[in-house]
Scaffold this motif. Sequence first.
Motif: not given
Length: 177
Positions: A103-126
Motif C-alpha cells: 500500500h502507498r499514499g496513506s499511513e492511516q490504513i491500520g495494520g496487523y499487530h502481533f502480540e505474544p501472550r505466552d510460549r504457545r499463544s499470541a493474538k493478532m489485532m487487525c
Amino acid sequence: MSDPYPNCQVNGQAVLSIVGGMEVVQARALRILAENGISPLKPEGWYPLTHVLNSFKLIFEKIGPSTVRAIGRKTPDTARFPPDIDSLEKGLRAIDVAYHMAHRGSEQIGGYHFEPRDRRSAKMMCDNPYPCDFDLGMVEAICDRFRPKDALWVRIEHDPKSCRRRGDTSCTYLITW
C-alpha cells in the motif's frame, strides 16, 4: 459518501490474490475487479484502495464470506513478504510488513499487530479496512506455513469482543499452538 482513503493505492501483485483466491471462478473475479475500475490488472500497477475494498464488498455479497476467506489464504502466495521468515512469530509479524509494502499514499490504513501472550499463544489485532474473513484466511495461511515443528496444530479463534463486521474498529484473533 466521501472516500476515506482518497490517496491510498494497492499494488497489483496484492490485488492478484483476489484472482488467485477465486481459482474456480477467475473470470468472475476479473469481472468484479473491472466493475470497480481495476482493469487491466497488472502486477506492477497501483489501484485505488477504495476500488479494491468495493470489490471485496461485492465478492462478499454475491459469492460469500468463504470466498473472501479463501482470498486471504491465497494472499501470502502472491504478496511480497520479507525473505527471512523462519518461525510462526516472524511470519505473523511479517503480515504487517507485507501489508505496508503493498500500500502507498496513506499511513492511516491500520495494520496487523502481533502480540505474544505466552510460549504457545499470541493474538493478532487487525485494524485495517479489509473484511475480517480476509484477515482470518491470511492468518490461517501463515499459521499453516510456519506451524512450529513441535505443534500438531495451530488454532485460530476470532475474539468475540471485537469485530469490524459489527462496526468495531478492529478484529482480534487468538492463536494457540
